[in-house]
Design a protein around this motif. Structure first.
Motif, PDB file in Angstrom:
ATOM      1  N   HIS A 288      31.622   6.516 -67.907  1.00 43.89           N
ATOM      2  CA  HIS A 288      31.653   5.622 -67.072  1.00 43.89           C
ATOM      3  C   HIS A 288      30.441   4.815 -66.845  1.00 43.89           C
ATOM      4  CE1 HIS A 288      33.757   3.491 -63.521  1.00 43.89           C
ATOM      5  NE2 HIS A 288      32.425   3.704 -62.744  1.00 43.89           N
ATOM      6  N   GLN A 289      30.196   3.269 -66.869  1.00 45.25           N
ATOM      7  CA  GLN A 289      29.128   2.813 -66.710  1.00 45.25           C
ATOM      8  C   GLN A 289      29.278   1.435 -65.708  1.00 45.25           C
ATOM      9  OE1 GLN A 289      25.893   3.700 -67.649  1.00 45.25           O
ATOM     10  NE2 GLN A 289      24.725   1.838 -67.287  1.00 45.25           N
ATOM     11  N   ALA A 290      29.218   1.784 -64.620  1.00 44.12           N
ATOM     12  CA  ALA A 290      29.619   0.765 -63.541  1.00 44.12           C
ATOM     13  C   ALA A 290      29.727   1.112 -62.274  1.00 44.12           C
ATOM     14  CB  ALA A 290      31.023   0.154 -64.040  1.00 44.12           C
ATOM     15  N   LYS A 291      29.670   0.274 -61.181  1.00 44.40           N
ATOM     16  CA  LYS A 291      30.200   0.476 -59.699  1.00 44.40           C
ATOM     17  C   LYS A 291      31.317  -0.245 -59.597  1.00 44.40           C
ATOM     18  CE  LYS A 291      25.471   1.199 -58.278  1.00 44.40           C
ATOM     19  NZ  LYS A 291      25.325   2.345 -57.696  1.00 44.40           N
ATOM     20  N   VAL A 292      32.631   0.531 -59.452  1.00 40.14           N
ATOM     21  CA  VAL A 292      33.722  -0.092 -59.478  1.00 40.14           C
ATOM     22  C   VAL A 292      34.073  -0.083 -58.071  1.00 40.14           C
ATOM     23  CG1 VAL A 292      36.057   0.128 -60.045  1.00 40.14           C
ATOM     24  CG2 VAL A 292      34.203   0.311 -61.719  1.00 40.14           C
ATOM     25  N   TYR A 293      34.274  -1.156 -57.027  1.00 36.79           N
ATOM     26  CA  TYR A 293      34.566  -1.266 -55.493  1.00 36.79           C
ATOM     27  C   TYR A 293      35.842  -1.646 -55.386  1.00 36.79           C
ATOM     28  CZ  TYR A 293      29.794  -0.345 -53.479  1.00 36.79           C
ATOM     29  OH  TYR A 293      28.830   0.232 -53.234  1.00 36.79           O
ATOM     30  N   GLY A 294      36.580  -0.837 -54.495  1.00 36.18           N
ATOM     31  CA  GLY A 294      37.834  -1.383 -54.265  1.00 36.18           C
ATOM     32  C   GLY A 294      38.157  -1.946 -52.685  1.00 36.18           C
ATOM     33  N   LYS A 295      39.329  -2.131 -52.203  1.00 42.96           N
ATOM     34  CA  LYS A 295      39.529  -2.392 -50.970  1.00 42.96           C
ATOM     35  C   LYS A 295      39.644  -1.560 -50.010  1.00 42.96           C
ATOM     36  CE  LYS A 295      41.600  -6.189 -50.049  1.00 42.96           C
ATOM     37  NZ  LYS A 295      42.628  -7.260 -49.555  1.00 42.96           N
ATOM     38  N   ALA A 296      38.680  -1.683 -48.754  1.00 43.90           N
ATOM     39  CA  ALA A 296      38.863  -0.521 -47.746  1.00 43.90           C
ATOM     40  C   ALA A 296      40.124  -0.465 -47.050  1.00 43.90           C
ATOM     41  CB  ALA A 296      37.855  -1.085 -46.566  1.00 43.90           C
ATOM     42  N   LEU A 308      33.846   4.063 -57.396  1.00 42.40           N
ATOM     43  CA  LEU A 308      33.803   5.171 -58.353  1.00 42.40           C
ATOM     44  C   LEU A 308      32.199   4.334 -58.983  1.00 42.40           C
ATOM     45  CD1 LEU A 308      34.749   7.475 -59.805  1.00 42.40           C
ATOM     46  CD2 LEU A 308      35.690   5.756 -61.548  1.00 42.40           C
ATOM     47  N   ASP A 309      31.517   5.282 -58.882  1.00 42.58           N
ATOM     48  CA  ASP A 309      30.140   4.739 -59.119  1.00 42.58           C
ATOM     49  C   ASP A 309      29.129   5.464 -59.780  1.00 42.58           C
ATOM     50  OD1 ASP A 309      27.733   3.692 -58.062  1.00 42.58           O
ATOM     51  OD2 ASP A 309      28.120   3.690 -56.004  1.00 42.58           O
ATOM     52  N   THR A 310      28.421   4.838 -60.824  1.00 48.31           N
ATOM     53  CA  THR A 310      27.297   5.461 -61.532  1.00 48.31           C
ATOM     54  C   THR A 310      26.002   5.063 -61.051  1.00 48.31           C
ATOM     55  OG1 THR A 310      28.453   4.805 -63.801  1.00 48.31           O
ATOM     56  CG2 THR A 310      26.108   5.078 -63.955  1.00 48.31           C
ATOM     57  N   ARG A 311      25.427   6.114 -60.844  1.00 46.98           N
ATOM     58  CA  ARG A 311      24.005   6.269 -60.308  1.00 46.98           C
ATOM     59  C   ARG A 311      22.930   7.061 -61.249  1.00 46.98           C
ATOM     60  NH1 ARG A 311      24.161   7.047 -54.660  1.00 46.98           N
ATOM     61  NH2 ARG A 311      22.049   6.594 -54.759  1.00 46.98           N
ATOM     62  N   MET A 312      21.715   6.319 -61.071  1.00 45.40           N
ATOM     63  CA  MET A 312      20.475   7.150 -61.536  1.00 45.40           C
ATOM     64  C   MET A 312      19.913   7.661 -60.312  1.00 45.40           C
ATOM     65  SD  MET A 312      20.562   6.833 -64.859  1.00 45.40           S
ATOM     66  CE  MET A 312      19.035   7.462 -65.185  1.00 45.40           C
ATOM     67  N   ILE A 313      19.640   9.109 -60.433  1.00 44.38           N
ATOM     68  CA  ILE A 313      19.054   9.726 -59.279  1.00 44.38           C
ATOM     69  C   ILE A 313      18.040  10.660 -59.923  1.00 44.38           C
ATOM     70  CG2 ILE A 313      19.336  11.128 -57.397  1.00 44.38           C
ATOM     71  CD1 ILE A 313      22.049  10.095 -56.709  1.00 44.38           C
ATOM     72  N   GLU A 318      24.298  10.281 -62.626  1.00 46.35           N
ATOM     73  CA  GLU A 318      25.279  10.683 -61.911  1.00 46.35           C
ATOM     74  C   GLU A 318      26.371   9.753 -61.739  1.00 46.35           C
ATOM     75  OE1 GLU A 318      24.791  13.884 -60.789  1.00 46.35           O
ATOM     76  OE2 GLU A 318      22.656  14.161 -60.589  1.00 46.35           O
ATOM     77  N   LEU A 319      27.862  10.572 -61.421  1.00 44.25           N
ATOM     78  CA  LEU A 319      28.842   9.871 -61.094  1.00 44.25           C
ATOM     79  C   LEU A 319      29.536  10.120 -59.559  1.00 44.25           C
ATOM     80  CD1 LEU A 319      31.206   7.714 -61.888  1.00 44.25           C
ATOM     81  CD2 LEU A 319      32.037   9.664 -63.155  1.00 44.25           C
ATOM     82  N   LEU A 320      29.586   9.382 -58.996  1.00 38.55           N
ATOM     83  CA  LEU A 320      30.119   9.784 -57.535  1.00 38.55           C
ATOM     84  C   LEU A 320      31.588   9.098 -57.192  1.00 38.55           C
ATOM     85  CD1 LEU A 320      26.996   9.423 -55.512  1.00 38.55           C
ATOM     86  CD2 LEU A 320      27.767  11.226 -56.602  1.00 38.55           C
ATOM     87  N   PHE A 321      32.353   9.420 -56.230  1.00 38.58           N
ATOM     88  CA  PHE A 321      33.332   8.665 -55.589  1.00 38.58           C
ATOM     89  C   PHE A 321      33.292   8.896 -54.201  1.00 38.58           C
ATOM     90  CE2 PHE A 321      37.581   8.269 -54.025  1.00 38.58           C
ATOM     91  CZ  PHE A 321      38.120   7.093 -54.534  1.00 38.58           C
ATOM     92  N   GLY A 322      33.680   7.882 -53.787  1.00 41.69           N
ATOM     93  CA  GLY A 322      33.817   8.017 -52.045  1.00 41.69           C
ATOM     94  C   GLY A 322      33.097   6.765 -51.657  1.00 41.69           C
TER      95      GLY A 322
END
Length: 504
Positions: A288-296, A308-313, A318-322
């Motif tokens: 996964h290589q993206a920040k994918v945002y949905g509707k609240a 669903l969020d690719t991060r560099m920390i 890293e890959l997070l969801f929430g």
């Protein structure tokens, strides 16, 4: 760490309360504008950027409105309001200009330590949402700030953009996504610490970590008396200053109340906590290589928009969801459960009660979030990643955000989800309240604060020239000038090592 190597200053020109991105940005900017200014920084924890600015405590999205659907509401007539999106996109371009200036002028730390390119995408399903996203894209691409935004409803195309989101999905499902290649991921914790390291190198700056401000009182001469307690030794530190900035995240509201300025009357706060699901499977993270945002969800706060969020920390992908929202009476992640009750005063009780009554759906939403089981959280993840395996994910606690409640002459009290600067009429003290998209727009917020609180200096030819040096587009709107927008973006992308704008 109690203080920096710089000597103690009993009468600093500026006091910064809170060692987060806002104080760091303001401190560095003021030193650039007037190098002889003296500054004292007070922070209740033993390190900088450990609360809202920390990488694990915020989304890390370079908030530019490329993918955040809550910045582009659909109006009653079906049209899309893009005014907030344009404002936020402009502000993030201002931030990138200031960071580029620092990289060039002061040989700031390697930009990739705090900012990296990552595509920003919005993803929706269902005919009504697909229609909304299509209209949103049509409205946004008329602005040069959103040049190059791609749109697709094609499953095959979307599979290439975000394979984890599309695998296992019904091939007949109505879906759509937009994509901006020039999106970014920002580690605001690393950026904040880098900015403070720059300040430490300059004369006339003292740091007081592990110090909690216990008293904030106006002196007869109009300056401010600040008393802080060393949480380790119990020793008291006292300073007097002409200007105080309260940039303590969730801790700003109690300090604003302590200041007793008329402009701070009637403000309250509503804390919202957060959690992430953090991926522990390297093979999944790599795909996964993206920040994918949905509707609240209906009734949810903006900070809870699912992604669903690719991060560099700290140099690691890293890959997070929430985030999954929650409720706590703490105003800070490392705060006290008494923070909320002790913030309720006679002056803000009515606005807080009215705002609470008017936001019952939010309360219901938070209660449901708190009651979620691991299976519930996995079900939410699978709406964005159908084939997600619960064994690949673990729960990570995110930060606390305090949403602003303020008096309203018509409604009595309103709950705000943005950021708000509250300052005294004489400009001697200012506090920053609120949450998203704060960190991404920190530079614009601080420029505005300086113009308000340092009015005479800010309008001087010397400071005006310096503003234009730090922010080349200062005084101009990129949305109104496509050529300047492209030029600025190309310059900042080159300096910061980011992807350049794509052709429309």
């Amino acid at each position: 760490m109690s203080t920096s190597d710089n000597s103690f200053i009993s009468r600093p020109d500026v006091v910064l309360i809170g060692a987060g991105i806002m104080s760091a940005t303001l401190g560095v900017m003021l030193k650039e504008l007037q190098p002889e200014l003296t500054i004292a920084v007070f922070e209740r924890l033993d390190v900088a950027a450990a609360e809202s600015s920390d990488a694990w405590n915020n989304a890390g999205t370079g908030h530019s409105a490329f993918c955040e659907l809550n910045y582009t509401p659909e109006k009653a007539d079906g049209s899309i309001d893009i005014s907030k999106a344009i404002s936020i996109a402009e502000s993030f371009e201002v931030s990138k200009q200031f960071w580029s200036y620092l990289v060039q002028k002061i040989d700031f730390k390697t930009p990739q330590n705090f900012i990296n390119s990552i595509p920003h995408m919005s993803f929706v399903w269902g005919d009504a949402n697909v229609e909304y996203l299509r209209k949103r894209r049509e409205a946004l691409v008329k602005s040069p700030l959103f040049k190059g935004m791609e749109y697709s409803e094609n499953h095959q195309q979307l599979q290439q953009w975000m394979p984890l989101v599309m695998e296992g999905r019904n091939p007949s499902e109505s879906v759509a996504a937009t994509r901006m290649e020039i999106g970014t991921d920002v580690n605001f914790g690393a950026l904040t610490r880098g900015l403070f390291n720059m300040l430490k190198e300059q004369p006339g700056v003292s740091f007081h970590f592990n110090h909690e401000v216990t008293k904030l009182r106006r002196d007869p001469d109009g300056s401010w008396y600040v008393k802080a307690k060393d949480l380790g030794s119990g020793e008291k530190t006292r300073v007097h200053s002409k200007f105080v900035f309260i940039g303590a995240g969730g801790g700003s509201l109690p300090l604003l109340i302590k200041s007793d300025i008329p402009e701070g009357k009637g403000f309250g706060g509503f804390p919202v906590s957060g959690q992430w699901l953090k991926c522990t499977n390297p093979d999944v993270i790599e795909r996964h290589q993206a920040k994918v945002y949905g509707k609240a969800s209906v009734g949810s706060p903006p900070m809870s928009v699912p992604h669903l969020d690719t991060r560099m920390i700290n140099g690691k992908r890293e890959l997070l969801f929430g985030p999954y929202a929650g409720f706590s009476t703490k105003f800070l992640k490392q705060g006290s459960f008494l923070d909320l009750p002790s913030s309720i005063k006679t002056g803000n009780l009515r606005p807080m009660l009215i705002a609470g009554i008017k936001n019952i759906p939010l309360t219901r939403y938070l209660i449901n979030q708190v009651r979620q089981s691991p299976a519930d959280r996995l079900a939410a993840l699978r709406e964005y990643m159908p084939n997600a395996n619960g064994k690949d994910w673990e729960l990570e606690v995110a930060g606390q955000r305090v949403q602003v409640i303020k008096k309203d002459p018509v409604q009595g009290g309103v709950l705000e989800f943005g950021t708000e600067v509250v300052s005294a009429s004489d400009g001697s003290i200012a506090a920053l309240l609120g949450a998203s998209p704060g960190a991404s727009t920190a530079v614009s917020i601080m420029v505005s604060l300086i113009q308000r609180c340092f009015k005479d200096q800010a309008s001087s030819p010397q400071w005006q020239a310096k503003f234009k040096q730090m922010i080349p587009s200062f005084g101009q709107k990129l949305n109104d000038n496509p050529q300047l927008c492209e030029q600025i973006r190309n310059n900042t992308s080159e300096v910061l090592g980011l992807n350049v704008n794509e052709p429309a």
